[in-house]
Design an enzyme around this catalytic site. Sequence first.
Site, PDB file in Angstrom:
ATOM      1  N   GLU B  80       0.843  -1.195   0.000  1.00  0.00           N
ATOM      2  CA  GLU B  80       0.000   0.000   0.000  1.00  0.00           C
ATOM      3  C   GLU B  80       0.880   1.248   0.000  1.00  0.00           C
ATOM      4  OE1 GLU B  80      -2.371  -0.570   3.667  1.00  0.00           O
ATOM      5  OE2 GLU B  80      -1.391   1.282   4.249  1.00  0.00           O
ATOM      6  N   CYS B 112      -3.242  -4.651   4.195  1.00  0.00           N
ATOM      7  CA  CYS B 112      -2.123  -5.487   4.645  1.00  0.00           C
ATOM      8  C   CYS B 112      -2.070  -6.871   4.005  1.00  0.00           C
ATOM      9  CB  CYS B 112      -2.160  -5.630   6.166  1.00  0.00           C
ATOM     10  SG  CYS B 112      -1.919  -4.078   7.024  1.00  0.00           S
ATOM     11  N   HIS B 234      -1.559 -12.549  10.283  1.00  0.00           N
ATOM     12  CA  HIS B 234      -1.198 -11.142  10.084  1.00  0.00           C
ATOM     13  C   HIS B 234      -0.966 -10.482  11.443  1.00  0.00           C
ATOM     14  CE1 HIS B 234      -0.942  -7.078   8.892  1.00  0.00           C
ATOM     15  NE2 HIS B 234      -2.088  -6.737   9.446  1.00  0.00           N
TER      16      HIS B 234
END
Lengths: 135, 348
Positions: B80, B112, B234
């Site tokens: 990003e 993400c 994550h």
Amino acid sequence: MISPRYHREVAQRYRLEAGKCKQCGNISFPPRLVCPKCKSKTFETVQLSREGKILTFTIIRVGPDKFSKETPYVVAIIELFEGRSSNDGVRLTAQITDCDVNKVEIGSKVKLVFRKIQDEGKSGLHCYGYKAVLI
Amino acid sequence: MIGIVGYGSYLPRYRIKVDLIAKQWGADPEAIKRGLMLYEKTVPGQDEDTITISVEAARYALQRARIDPQKIGAVYIGSESHPYAVKPSATILIDALGIGPHVHVASYEFACKAGTEAMYVAYSLVKAGEMEYALGIGADTSQGAPGDALEYSASAGGSAFIMGKEKVVAEILFTHSYTSDTPDFWRREHEFYPRHAGRFTGEPAYFKHIHNAGTSLLEKSGMQPKDFQFAVFHMPNGKFPQEAGKKLGFTKEQMEVGWISPWMGNTYSGSSPTGLSAVLDVAKPGDKIFMVSFGSGAGSDGFVYQVTDEIEIVRDLAPKLRDMLDNDKIYLDYGEYAKFRKKIILNE
């Protein structure tokens, strides 16, 4: 506008492509049209090693406008571990990045890494190339 | 057998401690460390960005894969923080590494989880027989607004994975994705920093998507948490992945190796891929790895890997993640950090 020139130098700045004389084996970086040793005009493209050692260096404490916010930084002449002996390797000039400028020494081993060299202003190209880090 | 044939990670050397960020904004550092389980984070150098991080990670992946870069048919970078709004990051990477020009490239963006998107598409193209090798990368120089909770975690780093059919290091056995319209975090065009919905990013976003992707992946594979030696989730902070893993039935021991956020921060698209890299650095042949990413917006990609004998051959051919995380660090104070992250307004 440096875009066209930047594009023409991509092979050298990104991949360290050099010209090796087919007649005498001398390596020119950046590549040349005529071999400075034997005057031959035939070359093959070779990729240089990414490791070498610092031959000499200077600490820039007052930089040009574009780099004035990055001072102090080190610019060094580096001999790559390329040639038949440690003293006839290819030499190039590069910034030593990610370092304490007071810890750089002649003879320090370095590795070439891919980094951003400069920006063409706020909206122009990002220009990439090689810098060196101490190993 | 289709899966990862080469992997590599890269982390910048610069760090800032959470204490210094907390002090800057009058917050209690101990409360931040205890609440988010974050101690320090990586910071990109002034000459580093998603492209330079991707190049170094992919160079290490090529060293481990020991293949001709010309055989790579696709390169996808998920991030990003692509340096260009219009110009794929991989156009520069392929020229730096001698890949192509007969190659398909694209930039992916999904908060993400853009890195696992890149990995999934690379894997799928090899599986479809479209190409011999494909490269998927997750890398970021994450943005967090000054004074925002994200500033404690937003860090820099990335990992690259070459997918192929021969000399596979980790076979991909199963995948599963789960996606919905959940507005927990976003960044509008031309905005410098992302916005987020505070605590809404927890239960309805992160935990819901990881749990649904994770349970579906377990069902699809017919496996149970106890069948895995490692689990990676994550890592937006240190706390969330531990809670998500525990809820799915994984133990702290299974998650420990891939749980690197307390010292790395959240490398956004490079988060769970870099956790996977840390696991591959120590995994033994036959080990199974469970991995679920998360990207705000929102979605999760799940993978089940099985490590092969090949891991013992390639592991030492490039730097290991834990060495990069623990050694040769350069600590910054907040002023230097603000300068490095271009948070200071300067004259042109």
